[in-house]
Design a protein around this motif. Structure first.
Motif, PDB file in Angstrom:
ATOM      1  N   ASP A 206       0.806  -1.225   0.000  1.00 32.83           N
ATOM      2  CA  ASP A 206       0.000   0.000   0.000  1.00 32.83           C
ATOM      3  C   ASP A 206       0.839   1.275   0.000  1.00 32.83           C
ATOM      4  O   ASP A 206       0.300   2.378  -0.120  1.00 32.83           O
ATOM      5  N   GLU A 207       2.157   1.148   0.128  1.00 35.35           N
ATOM      6  CA  GLU A 207       3.037   2.319   0.066  1.00 35.35           C
ATOM      7  C   GLU A 207       3.483   2.618  -1.360  1.00 35.35           C
ATOM      8  O   GLU A 207       3.927   3.726  -1.657  1.00 35.35           O
ATOM      9  N   ILE A 208       3.386   1.643  -2.231  1.00 37.85           N
ATOM     10  CA  ILE A 208       3.923   1.776  -3.589  1.00 37.85           C
ATOM     11  C   ILE A 208       2.998   2.625  -4.448  1.00 37.85           C
ATOM     12  O   ILE A 208       1.785   2.396  -4.497  1.00 37.85           O
ATOM     13  N   THR A 209       3.572   3.599  -5.136  1.00 40.85           N
ATOM     14  CA  THR A 209       2.785   4.505  -5.979  1.00 40.85           C
ATOM     15  C   THR A 209       3.003   4.266  -7.461  1.00 40.85           C
ATOM     16  O   THR A 209       2.154   4.623  -8.283  1.00 40.85           O
ATOM     17  N   HIS A 210       4.149   3.683  -7.836  1.00 44.18           N
ATOM     18  CA  HIS A 210       4.470   3.454  -9.245  1.00 44.18           C
ATOM     19  C   HIS A 210       4.785   1.984  -9.471  1.00 44.18           C
ATOM     20  O   HIS A 210       5.688   1.436  -8.820  1.00 44.18           O
ATOM     21  N   ARG A 211       4.039   1.368 -10.346  1.00 44.81           N
ATOM     22  CA  ARG A 211       4.318   0.007 -10.797  1.00 44.81           C
ATOM     23  C   ARG A 211       4.609   0.106 -12.290  1.00 44.81           C
ATOM     24  O   ARG A 211       3.698   0.201 -13.096  1.00 44.81           O
ATOM     25  N   ILE A 212       5.889   0.088 -12.616  1.00 47.35           N
ATOM     26  CA  ILE A 212       6.318   0.383 -13.984  1.00 47.35           C
ATOM     27  C   ILE A 212       6.447  -0.917 -14.774  1.00 47.35           C
ATOM     28  O   ILE A 212       7.212  -1.811 -14.402  1.00 47.35           O
ATOM     29  N   ASP A 213       5.722  -1.000 -15.862  1.00 50.90           N
ATOM     30  CA  ASP A 213       5.776  -2.169 -16.736  1.00 50.90           C
ATOM     31  C   ASP A 213       7.012  -2.042 -17.631  1.00 50.90           C
ATOM     32  O   ASP A 213       7.087  -1.140 -18.466  1.00 50.90           O
ATOM     33  N   VAL A 214       7.977  -2.925 -17.448  1.00 47.68           N
ATOM     34  CA  VAL A 214       9.228  -2.854 -18.220  1.00 47.68           C
ATOM     35  C   VAL A 214       9.459  -4.126 -19.028  1.00 47.68           C
ATOM     36  O   VAL A 214      10.583  -4.404 -19.441  1.00 47.68           O
ATOM     37  N   ARG A 215       8.403  -4.891 -19.272  1.00 47.46           N
ATOM     38  CA  ARG A 215       8.566  -6.146 -19.996  1.00 47.46           C
ATOM     39  C   ARG A 215       9.160  -5.943 -21.380  1.00 47.46           C
ATOM     40  O   ARG A 215       9.948  -6.773 -21.854  1.00 47.46           O
ATOM     41  N   ARG A 216       8.810  -4.851 -22.048  1.00 44.24           N
ATOM     42  CA  ARG A 216       9.348  -4.584 -23.389  1.00 44.24           C
ATOM     43  C   ARG A 216      10.845  -4.306 -23.359  1.00 44.24           C
ATOM     44  O   ARG A 216      11.510  -4.359 -24.401  1.00 44.24           O
ATOM     45  N   TYR A 217      11.376  -4.012 -22.176  1.00 46.92           N
ATOM     46  CA  TYR A 217      12.791  -3.643 -22.044  1.00 46.92           C
ATOM     47  C   TYR A 217      13.581  -4.724 -21.309  1.00 46.92           C
ATOM     48  O   TYR A 217      14.679  -4.473 -20.834  1.00 46.92           O
ATOM     49  N   ALA A 218      13.018  -5.927 -21.271  1.00 47.31           N
ATOM     50  CA  ALA A 218      13.680  -7.034 -20.579  1.00 47.31           C
ATOM     51  C   ALA A 218      15.021  -7.382 -21.214  1.00 47.31           C
ATOM     52  O   ALA A 218      15.976  -7.729 -20.512  1.00 47.31           O
ATOM     53  N   ASP A 219      15.112  -7.293 -22.542  1.00 50.94           N
ATOM     54  CA  ASP A 219      16.383  -7.619 -23.208  1.00 50.94           C
ATOM     55  C   ASP A 219      17.471  -6.632 -22.808  1.00 50.94           C
ATOM     56  O   ASP A 219      18.624  -7.024 -22.579  1.00 50.94           O
ATOM     57  N   ALA A 220      17.114  -5.354 -22.725  1.00 50.14           N
ATOM     58  CA  ALA A 220      18.091  -4.339 -22.307  1.00 50.14           C
ATOM     59  C   ALA A 220      18.506  -4.563 -20.863  1.00 50.14           C
ATOM     60  O   ALA A 220      19.692  -4.448 -20.518  1.00 50.14           O
ATOM     61  N   LYS A 221      17.544  -4.903 -20.026  1.00 48.04           N
ATOM     62  CA  LYS A 221      17.853  -5.154 -18.618  1.00 48.04           C
ATOM     63  C   LYS A 221      18.758  -6.376 -18.483  1.00 48.04           C
ATOM     64  O   LYS A 221      19.721  -6.358 -17.706  1.00 48.04           O
ATOM     65  N   ARG A 222      18.479  -7.396 -19.256  1.00 46.14           N
ATOM     66  CA  ARG A 222      19.298  -8.613 -19.186  1.00 46.14           C
ATOM     67  C   ARG A 222      20.716  -8.334 -19.684  1.00 46.14           C
ATOM     68  O   ARG A 222      21.693  -8.813 -19.101  1.00 46.14           O
ATOM     69  N   ALA A 223      20.853  -7.557 -20.746  1.00 47.47           N
ATOM     70  CA  ALA A 223      22.181  -7.204 -21.254  1.00 47.47           C
ATOM     71  C   ALA A 223      22.964  -6.402 -20.223  1.00 47.47           C
ATOM     72  O   ALA A 223      24.175  -6.593 -20.053  1.00 47.47           O
ATOM     73  N   ALA A 224      22.276  -5.508 -19.521  1.00 46.19           N
ATOM     74  CA  ALA A 224      22.946  -4.718 -18.482  1.00 46.19           C
ATOM     75  C   ALA A 224      23.378  -5.608 -17.319  1.00 46.19           C
ATOM     76  O   ALA A 224      24.463  -5.417 -16.751  1.00 46.19           O
ATOM     77  N   MET A 225      22.565  -6.584 -16.984  1.00 46.95           N
ATOM     78  CA  MET A 225      22.939  -7.514 -15.916  1.00 46.95           C
ATOM     79  C   MET A 225      24.165  -8.332 -16.324  1.00 46.95           C
ATOM     80  O   MET A 225      25.068  -8.550 -15.520  1.00 46.95           O
ATOM     81  N   PRO A 269      -2.062   5.468  -7.820  1.00 43.65           N
ATOM     82  CA  PRO A 269      -1.046   4.609  -8.440  1.00 43.65           C
ATOM     83  C   PRO A 269      -0.948   4.866  -9.943  1.00 43.65           C
ATOM     84  O   PRO A 269      -1.931   5.242 -10.595  1.00 43.65           O
ATOM     85  N   THR A 270       0.234   4.644 -10.490  1.00 40.81           N
ATOM     86  CA  THR A 270       0.449   4.920 -11.908  1.00 40.81           C
ATOM     87  C   THR A 270       1.533   4.027 -12.481  1.00 40.81           C
ATOM     88  O   THR A 270       2.372   3.488 -11.748  1.00 40.81           O
ATOM     89  N   ASP A 271       1.522   3.898 -13.801  1.00 42.28           N
ATOM     90  CA  ASP A 271       2.585   3.219 -14.540  1.00 42.28           C
ATOM     91  C   ASP A 271       3.489   4.229 -15.239  1.00 42.28           C
ATOM     92  O   ASP A 271       4.389   3.864 -15.982  1.00 42.28           O
ATOM     93  N   ASP A 272       3.250   5.516 -14.998  1.00 41.81           N
ATOM     94  CA  ASP A 272       3.997   6.592 -15.645  1.00 41.81           C
ATOM     95  C   ASP A 272       4.961   7.203 -14.635  1.00 41.81           C
ATOM     96  O   ASP A 272       4.533   7.833 -13.663  1.00 41.81           O
ATOM     97  N   LEU A 273       6.256   7.033 -14.854  1.00 42.96           N
ATOM     98  CA  LEU A 273       7.252   7.540 -13.917  1.00 42.96           C
ATOM     99  C   LEU A 273       7.118   9.039 -13.708  1.00 42.96           C
ATOM    100  O   LEU A 273       7.353   9.547 -12.609  1.00 42.96           O
TER     101      LEU A 273
END
Length: 281
Positions: A206-225, A269-273
């Motif tokens: 209940d404290e979280i205000t932003h739930r950002i959907d980043v599934r389209r950027y999973a490849d970039a996240k994996r490359a960074a990892m 709540p929002t998905d927009d940073l």
């Protein structure tokens, strides 16, 4: 960036985002998808890192010659490139390390006066004319002293620079605790992980205000990892990063396809940073 006249469509306004982290590789785990998404949407993303991570864990082959800090700086550059960051700033404060039995040294990042840490970050925020800053939640996520310092000093720097939006990167506690319980049942996988350590870690749902959907950027996240090879290494057992990188792509996208933030004072709540900034235009 982020200073376009009010007659423009607020959905198209590019913002300047500074993301402040404690060590190289922290930027990926909590914010990697969000940074990649922001960069892909045309915003300026600046990565600011407090330490070079010289006291971090890594297999002996990365540490034996005393050049772990140099390696982690190079890894950070590759990660930032994979995420689309426009600039990397390193402050070079001494890494506090992470030990349950020993206090950090007096000159380490976590023990420095807040104003000493906040001043150079505030200078970056002013230079970038930053619209938004990401830090960590008040618990420092799982309680690392350097992460708690990022929270405290980040808030101070935002006040000094007049940065209008501060977002605390976190994880939904309800999401992570079942995973921790599962890992705890697998002896020798991650021996330092204990469910009790996460009773007050990160943020309640209940404290979280932003739930950002980043599934389209999973490849970039994996490359960074993958760029943080030293932090996926261990002489014994396994590291969190190495376990995550072994996930099949569809499962990786599902498990790591959402990132969470807390914005104090926000009730919707929002998905927009940048939702709060857009609403002000």
């Amino acid at each position: 960036m982020g200073r376009i006249g009010s007659s423009c469509d607020p959905r198209q306004v590019p913002y300047s985002l500074v993301s402040f982290h404690a060590h190289p590789d922290d930027e990926v785990l909590l914010t990697g998808g969000t940074l990649a998404r922001a960069a892909a949407e045309g915003h300026r993303v600046v990565l600011a890192v407090a330490t070079d991570g010289e006291a971090g864990l890594a297999a002996g082959r990365y540490r034996a010659d005393g050049r772990l800090a140099e390696r982690r700086r190079d890894e950070l550059d590759r990660s930032a490139a994979a995420l689309g960051c426009a600039r990397v700033v390193r402050f070079g404060f001494p890494d506090s390390g992470w030990s349950r039995s020993e206090e950090p040294s007096a000159n380490s990042f976590s023990r420095l006066p807040v104003d000493v840490v906040a001043a150079p970050l505030a200078a970056v925020l002013r230079e970038e004319r930053a619209d938004a800053l990401t830090i960590y939640d008040a618990a420092g996520g799982y309680g690392h002293p350097d992460h708690r310092q990022v929270h405290t000093a980040g808030l101070a720097a935002a006040r000094l620079a007049g940065t209008p939006l501060v977002l605390e990167a976190t994880i939904d506690r309800a999401t992570i605790r079942p995973l921790i319980r599962l890992v705890e049942l697998l002896p020798g996988i991650l021996p330092e992980v204990r469910t009790s350590d996460y009773d007050a870690a990160y943020a309640a749902t209940d404290e979280i205000t932003h739930r950002i959907d980043v599934r389209r950027y999973a490849d970039a996240k994996r490359a960074a990892m993958r760029a943080h090879a030293s932090q996926a290494s261990a002489d014994e057992g396994a590291r969190t990063l190495s376990l995550l990188l072994k996930l099949p792509a569809p499962l990786f996208r599902r498990v790591l396809g959402r990132e969470w933030f807390v914005e104090h004072g926000r009730t919707t709540p929002t998905d927009d940073l940048f939702a709060t900034l857009r609403a002000r235009r």
